[in-house]
Design a protein around this motif. Structure first.
Motif, mmCIF file in Angstrom:
data_model
loop_
_atom_site.group_PDB
_atom_site.id
_atom_site.type_symbol
_atom_site.label_atom_id
_atom_site.label_comp_id
_atom_site.label_asym_id
_atom_site.label_seq_id
_atom_site.Cartn_x
_atom_site.Cartn_y
_atom_site.Cartn_z
ATOM 1 N N ARG A 131 0.564 -1.534 -0.122
ATOM 2 C CA ARG A 131 0.061 -0.080 0.127
ATOM 3 C C ARG A 131 0.794 0.999 0.176
ATOM 4 N NH1 ARG A 131 -5.218 -2.172 -0.823
ATOM 5 N NH2 ARG A 131 -5.375 -3.897 0.003
ATOM 6 N N GLY A 132 2.077 1.150 0.090
ATOM 7 C CA GLY A 132 2.866 1.854 -0.587
ATOM 8 C C GLY A 132 3.700 2.936 0.867
ATOM 9 N N LEU A 133 3.392 1.727 1.785
ATOM 10 C CA LEU A 133 4.147 2.487 3.206
ATOM 11 C C LEU A 133 4.637 1.236 3.785
ATOM 12 C CD1 LEU A 133 0.439 3.507 4.427
ATOM 13 C CD2 LEU A 133 2.330 4.693 3.977
ATOM 14 N N VAL A 134 6.485 1.957 4.688
ATOM 15 C CA VAL A 134 6.308 1.017 5.767
ATOM 16 C C VAL A 134 5.746 1.336 6.653
ATOM 17 C CG1 VAL A 134 9.061 0.635 5.848
ATOM 18 C CG2 VAL A 134 8.712 1.682 3.946
ATOM 19 N N ALA A 135 6.148 0.483 7.846
ATOM 20 C CA ALA A 135 5.637 -0.114 9.166
ATOM 21 C C ALA A 135 6.448 -0.692 9.396
ATOM 22 C CB ALA A 135 4.335 -1.126 9.062
ATOM 23 N N LEU A 136 7.136 0.649 10.880
ATOM 24 C CA LEU A 136 8.177 -0.425 11.483
ATOM 25 C C LEU A 136 7.475 -0.379 12.524
ATOM 26 C CD1 LEU A 136 10.765 2.853 10.814
ATOM 27 C CD2 LEU A 136 10.503 1.169 9.850
ATOM 28 N N ALA A 137 7.187 -0.471 13.630
ATOM 29 C CA ALA A 137 6.712 -1.342 14.570
ATOM 30 C C ALA A 137 5.334 -0.828 15.412
ATOM 31 C CB ALA A 137 7.736 -0.112 15.699
ATOM 32 N N TRP A 138 4.775 -1.789 16.256
ATOM 33 C CA TRP A 138 3.154 -1.031 16.504
ATOM 34 C C TRP A 138 2.999 -0.106 17.384
ATOM 35 C CZ3 TRP A 138 -0.726 -2.004 13.955
ATOM 36 C CH2 TRP A 138 -0.912 -2.890 13.207
ATOM 37 N N MET A 139 2.817 1.033 17.960
ATOM 38 C CA MET A 139 2.572 1.203 19.261
ATOM 39 C C MET A 139 1.418 0.866 19.876
ATOM 40 S SD MET A 139 5.035 4.474 17.564
ATOM 41 C CE MET A 139 5.689 4.616 18.950
ATOM 42 N N GLU A 140 1.001 1.873 21.027
ATOM 43 C CA GLU A 140 -0.613 1.981 20.838
ATOM 44 C C GLU A 140 -0.882 3.199 21.491
ATOM 45 O OE1 GLU A 140 -0.221 -0.997 24.409
ATOM 46 O OE2 GLU A 140 0.903 -0.005 25.348
ATOM 47 N N ASN A 141 -2.360 3.276 22.159
ATOM 48 C CA ASN A 141 -2.921 4.310 22.602
ATOM 49 C C ASN A 141 -4.215 3.173 24.231
ATOM 50 O OD1 ASN A 141 -2.884 6.638 21.080
ATOM 51 N ND2 ASN A 141 -4.403 5.564 19.443
ATOM 52 N N GLY A 142 -3.762 2.060 24.430
ATOM 53 C CA GLY A 142 -4.746 1.851 25.146
ATOM 54 C C GLY A 142 -5.810 1.651 24.678
ATOM 55 N N PHE A 143 -6.595 1.105 26.111
ATOM 56 C CA PHE A 143 -8.323 0.692 25.850
ATOM 57 C C PHE A 143 -8.973 1.871 25.778
ATOM 58 C CE2 PHE A 143 -6.540 -3.821 26.992
ATOM 59 C CZ PHE A 143 -7.305 -4.583 26.428
ATOM 60 N N ARG A 144 -10.140 1.296 25.431
ATOM 61 C CA ARG A 144 -10.702 2.581 24.507
ATOM 62 C C ARG A 144 -11.978 3.165 25.508
ATOM 63 N NH1 ARG A 144 -8.856 4.485 19.609
ATOM 64 N NH2 ARG A 144 -10.867 6.496 19.645
ATOM 65 N N HIS A 145 -12.338 3.576 25.989
ATOM 66 C CA HIS A 145 -13.201 4.180 27.419
ATOM 67 C C HIS A 145 -14.570 5.003 26.949
ATOM 68 C CE1 HIS A 145 -11.223 2.223 29.714
ATOM 69 N NE2 HIS A 145 -9.713 2.717 29.651
ATOM 70 N N MET A 146 -15.497 5.441 27.334
ATOM 71 C CA MET A 146 -16.531 6.874 27.072
ATOM 72 C C MET A 146 -16.769 7.761 28.049
ATOM 73 S SD MET A 146 -20.070 4.239 25.593
ATOM 74 C CE MET A 146 -20.779 6.365 25.549
ATOM 75 N N THR A 147 -16.994 8.719 27.173
ATOM 76 C CA THR A 147 -17.417 10.038 27.953
ATOM 77 C C THR A 147 -18.835 10.334 27.261
ATOM 78 O OG1 THR A 147 -15.175 11.465 26.936
ATOM 79 C CG2 THR A 147 -14.613 10.160 28.781
ATOM 80 N N ASN A 148 -18.957 11.131 27.647
ATOM 81 C CA ASN A 148 -20.132 11.384 27.365
ATOM 82 C C ASN A 148 -20.674 13.047 28.644
ATOM 83 O OD1 ASN A 148 -23.243 11.431 28.557
ATOM 84 N ND2 ASN A 148 -21.941 9.545 29.309
ATOM 85 N N ASN A 149 -21.528 14.039 27.824
ATOM 86 C CA ASN A 149 -22.361 15.374 28.536
ATOM 87 C C ASN A 149 -23.012 15.426 29.291
ATOM 88 O OD1 ASN A 149 -19.621 17.242 29.110
ATOM 89 N ND2 ASN A 149 -20.241 17.577 27.062
#
Length: 328
Positions: free
Chosen positions: A135-153
């Motif tokens: 796809r025309g991309l060099v993927a060097l490493a997996w990183m992360e954000n962590g587990f996703r959680h919900m917020t709302n008002n």
């Protein structure tokens, strides 16, 4: 090495950018790194580690420069065409480029952080990285954000029923959208750059992101309630332009690989730290936090959509991910 005309023009255009270091610019090749979160974040920790290692191992012949860009799809396209050299992006938009990565976004796919990191570090993860090359991309490493959680008002979310009717910003990812639609929410896909104005104006009631993202973007200023649903793990990936990588000699390419490994380690360490202290900090900033969540109830509520979500995905790959154990 003399600076090329392209690199020289790029340097002039970066007057407002934050430069992570100094040195004789005319003796260096500039590597522009964009990602959607500030430098004092888990992505920033990865970028800084990459910079330090790559510059050191190449005797400062390269200078890594950071720019913030909140539009992840835009940064991926910029890497593809060579406008910038590298980016770190969540897998939210990568499914538009590498459909196989959508398998990682299935709700409740990973048991915990150790499971997620283990899978991505295994042959499963390496095979997925290789899918970026065509796809025309060099993927060097997996990183992360962590587990996703919900917020709302609007209200505290304690059960799946509490999600019904909420307008929730999601990434432009059909897997995430289908999941929230099944819970009775009104999923509203938009770029991260549009999120804060949308929350301020009431265009959406809430959003979902990992603790490090909520914390480092001060989303507590525009959201009142946080629920630790942990409904999906959010990987990130470091991508670089293939023409840029192809111009590197063998030693510089090895230096880049080591820099990417160091970046991933620093990124994960910062995510771990943010998750350990972030909930208390968000409470201190005024958010209400629901920590005791019946994950089984959320999984049961999503069951009707599970078959539809996975119908277009790789069932064999999902089985390998679910069955992965240390040493497998």
């Amino acid at each position: 090495m003399k600076m090329t005309r392209r690199t020289g023009l790029k340097t002039l255009a970066l007057g407002a950018a934050l430069t992570l270091g100094a040195g004789p610019a005319l003796a260096q090749t500039q590597v522009t790194f964009q990602h959607p979160i500030g430098i004092h974040s888990h992505y920033g920790a990865g970028t800084t580690a990459f910079k330090e290692t790559f510059e050191r191992l190449t005797n400062n012949r390269f200078r890594v420069v950071y720019q913030r860009n909140d539009n992840e799809r835009e940064t991926i396209e910029a890497v593809q065409i060579g406008t910038i050299e590298c980016t770190i992006t969540s897998t939210g938009p990568t499914g538009n480029f590498v459909p196989e990565t959508r398998n990682l976004d299935v709700p409740f796919l990973f048991r915990d952080t150790a499971h997620a990191r283990g899978v991505l570090d295994s042959q499963i993860g390496q095979d997925l990285l290789a899918r970026f090359t065509p796809r025309g991309l060099v993927a060097l490493a997996w990183m992360e954000n962590g587990f996703r959680h919900m917020t709302n008002n609007r209200r505290e979310v304690n059960t799946p029923a509490d999600v019904r009717g909420l307008k929730v910003r999601t990434m432009e990812n059909p897997v995430h959208m289908r999941a929230f639609q099944t819970l009775g929410a009104l999923p509203t896909p938009m770029a991260f750059s549009e999120l804060v104005p949308a929350l301020q104006q009431g265009t959406v009631d809430g959003q979902e992101n990992p603790i490090p993202v909520i914390l480092n973007n001060n989303l507590n200023q525009v959201q009142r309630h946080l629920t630790l649903t942990g409904h999906v793990y959010s990987p990130a990936v470091m991508l670089c332009n293939p023409a840029f990588v192809g111009r590197l000699n063998a030693a510089d390419r090895a230096a880049m690989q080591q820099a990417a490994r160091d970046a991933a380690a620093a990124n994960r360490a910062r995510v771990t730290s943010d998750e350990q202290t972030g909930v208390d900090e968000l409470r201190r900033r005024g958010m209400t936090v629901v920590t005791q969540v019946d994950s089984a109830a959320f999984q049961a509520a999503l069951a009707p959509a599970a078959a539809q979500i996975e119908q277009g995905l790789d069932s064999a790959l999902l089985r390998r991910i679910r069955e992965w154990r240390p040493g497998s």
